[in-house]
Structure formats: structure tokens, C-alpha cells
Design an enzyme around this catalytic site. Sequence first.
Site, PDB file in Angstrom:
ATOM      1  N   ALA A  89      -0.323   0.886  -4.417  1.00  0.00           N
ATOM      2  CA  ALA A  89       0.013   0.344  -5.736  1.00  0.00           C
ATOM      3  C   ALA A  89       0.572   1.424  -6.646  1.00  0.00           C
ATOM      4  O   ALA A  89       1.537   1.204  -7.385  1.00  0.00           O
ATOM      5  CB  ALA A  89      -1.219  -0.303  -6.365  1.00  0.00           C
ATOM      6  N   ASP A  90      -0.033   2.600  -6.612  1.00  0.00           N
ATOM      7  CA  ASP A  90       0.483   3.725  -7.392  1.00  0.00           C
ATOM      8  C   ASP A  90       1.898   4.092  -6.954  1.00  0.00           C
ATOM      9  O   ASP A  90       2.780   4.353  -7.783  1.00  0.00           O
ATOM     10  CB  ASP A  90      -0.422   4.940  -7.211  1.00  0.00           C
ATOM     11  CG  ASP A  90      -1.709   4.848  -8.007  1.00  0.00           C
ATOM     12  OD1 ASP A  90      -1.673   4.332  -9.134  1.00  0.00           O
ATOM     13  OD2 ASP A  90      -2.751   5.300  -7.500  1.00  0.00           O
TER      14      ASP A  90
END
Length: 404
Positions: free
Chosen positions: A166-167
Site C-alpha cells: 500500500a505504501d
Amino acid sequence: MSLPLDGITVIALEQAVAAPLATRNLADLGARVIKVERVDGGDLARGYDHVVHGTGAHFVWLNRGKESIAVDVKSPAGRSVVRRLIDGADVFVQNLAPGAVERLGLGAHELRVDHPELVVVNLSGYGTGGPMELRKAYDLLIQAEAGLISITGTPETPVKTGIPTADIASGVTASQAVIAALLRRWRTGEGATIEVSMLEATVEWMGHSLYTQLHTGTQPPRMGLSHSSIAPYDVFPTRDGEMLIGIQSDRGWRTLVTEVLGIPQLADDPRFVTNVQRVRNRAECDALVAAQTASWRTDELDTKLSTAGIPAAQIKRLEQVADHPQLQARDRWRTIRIENATVEALLPPATFADIEAPMGDVPALGQHTHTLLSESGLDADVVDELIAAGIAIQAEAFHPTSPR
């Protein structure tokens, strides 16, 4: 030849992974990235661990080629310094908690009133508005909310991905958006206010799984190393290990069974002749393939599959990746400096034919504070007063000495 972003200055009020990845991508392309850090320890990622000669692995990965200024942005003097730096910049990137930059007087609207050409990127967990706007957002939590965990793992056990997906999704999206905004500004003179939501970036990466759900009403199952829509596509045993094989076409299936596995009678078997049939009869298909691969050594099977043009790979451990022959043959490693050592780092994956990424140092906390305070227009005595008062801190000498 010049680097693509030569002459572009980025101010980054950032921490952890997503925003630092975005700005590191810009630094790799030649931008000057000035990282604003807290005086009480700096970026959180500095303290995640100390495995790279006393520096955190995340921090080394994400912060090469940047300059570090450590100031107390909660103090009026510290905020004034950051505002001065932004006033002379092209891009401002931040991923503080929702509403934090507005409370500091550094919100996009306020900044762009005076500098309409400025590109501002606000990177957050869930975006502005909606019921989750103020929720804390870490990579694991976003993976869960985006459905990534629900399709990752084995049928029995859901897992998160082994990297901060996600990052990374949001960081890559943010750097791509900055470059697009700068291109538009070059044409029109107009800046931009850009919002990147970690949730939305990760849901975008859900891709075909999400479309499968939307158009069939069925949740794609967790398949381990297999694939919900393709067969055979899995890990298969060898005499001394295992091998990943991924057949993408019916022609590939025919080649696999006739030229590699020696079971040509399966090429036209109605149970397996098309991918749809192979998926429908996956258990039988995989068992027949496994019965043949188990008779080969891994290296022998790897050679046979490669020669036949069959997509396949050995599952490498990270120690093997560090010495991967393909990376070595393409000369992808460079030496960079960190606070207490020199270490190896990979070149960025986008390779320009005429230039190479600068691969700058990973800064110590506040390594460039004195210089940047002076650049912001402060007199020397004011600079010394800020440092003496602890509103800003200057790192000690930067003396890397140890090899990896």
C-alpha cells in the site's frame, strides 16, 4: 546530458514509507529534495531498526540523495523556516496526519495563494472527506481495507504481502503525479494541488481481482502460489527442490507436455486442451505435471523450461537475490554513503540510455540544517540562535567508514 528533473526543488515534510518513496523517486531523477525532519529523532523510519550499520533499513532504502534539515515545525521560528524553503521550491510533498499541515499554516490553499505555480501533494491514508478521513492508516491496515489481504495467502490462511504494498502503490502514484503536474506547468505555468489516498492507490492495484468480483459477484479465492484464472500456474516439486511454472497460453501447454515433460498425449486431452478446461480440471492437471517434474533436478528442469520458452522461475531467497546473476551482469549495484558506512544500493529500475541516476548519500538527521537555514535567508547569528535553542539541530560530521 542533464537529469530529467535538474533544477527542480522539492520540500518534503514526510515520514515512514509512502511519501519518502515518492520523493526518493524524484531525487533519483535529479530533483533536489530537502527533507524536513523532527528535532526529536527525525523521520520515524530512522528508528524502525538499526540493521544497516546503525541506520534503519527502511530509511536507507527510501532517503538517498536527499538533504536533511531538522527543525521544530511546531514553533513559529521553525514554521517560518519551512515556509521560506517552500517559497523557493517547485514542489511540496507531505504525509502528516490529516489536518496537520493546515494547522501549521502550510496547507495547499494558503501556500498557493502566494505561489500558484507550486505543486502540492497531500498523501494520506483515506483521502479528504468520507467516514474514514481521520482514521490512522498504516500499510497493513490499508491492505486489509483494500481487499488485498482477502486474496493473498492460502485457502486456509489470509496473509499480508511481504513488502509494504500500500505504501509503495501510493508512493509511486504520487511521484508519477508530480511529474505530470510539472509537465503541465511547463506548458501552462499552472501549479497543482494533488491528493493521493493510500486506499485508492491500493484498490487500483487490485486490478483483475476487483473486476472479477464486480462482474461475477464472486470473491476470487486465495490461491497461494497458484492463479485463480490460469493453469498450470504453481510451484511443482523437483528431485531436489521446487520450480515455479506458469503456462499463459494453450500453445505453451502443448510445448510443456510435448517438448519438456515427455507426455505428448496430454496435448490434445479434452480435459486440458484449453486454459478454461485446465482451470476446471486443475487438480488433475497439476498432479500430472508434478509427477513429471519430480523426476528432474531443479537446475536441469530450469534449463529445459528456459530452452523451450516456458515461463518458469526458481524461488530465490534474498541472499540469492543480492547476488542475482542478472543484476550482476547488468551492473545494477552502486555504492552510496550513509551516516556510518558505505553500502550497496540498486540503481532505479527505469534506465536512461544517456544518463545515470545520481545515487546520492542517505543524510544524517539535520546534516544540512546550517546550510539550509542560511539558504532560507536567515542571518548567521539567527541561524546560530535557532540551533543553540534546539529549534533546529545540526548533525555531527558525516564520516562513513565501513563497507557493506
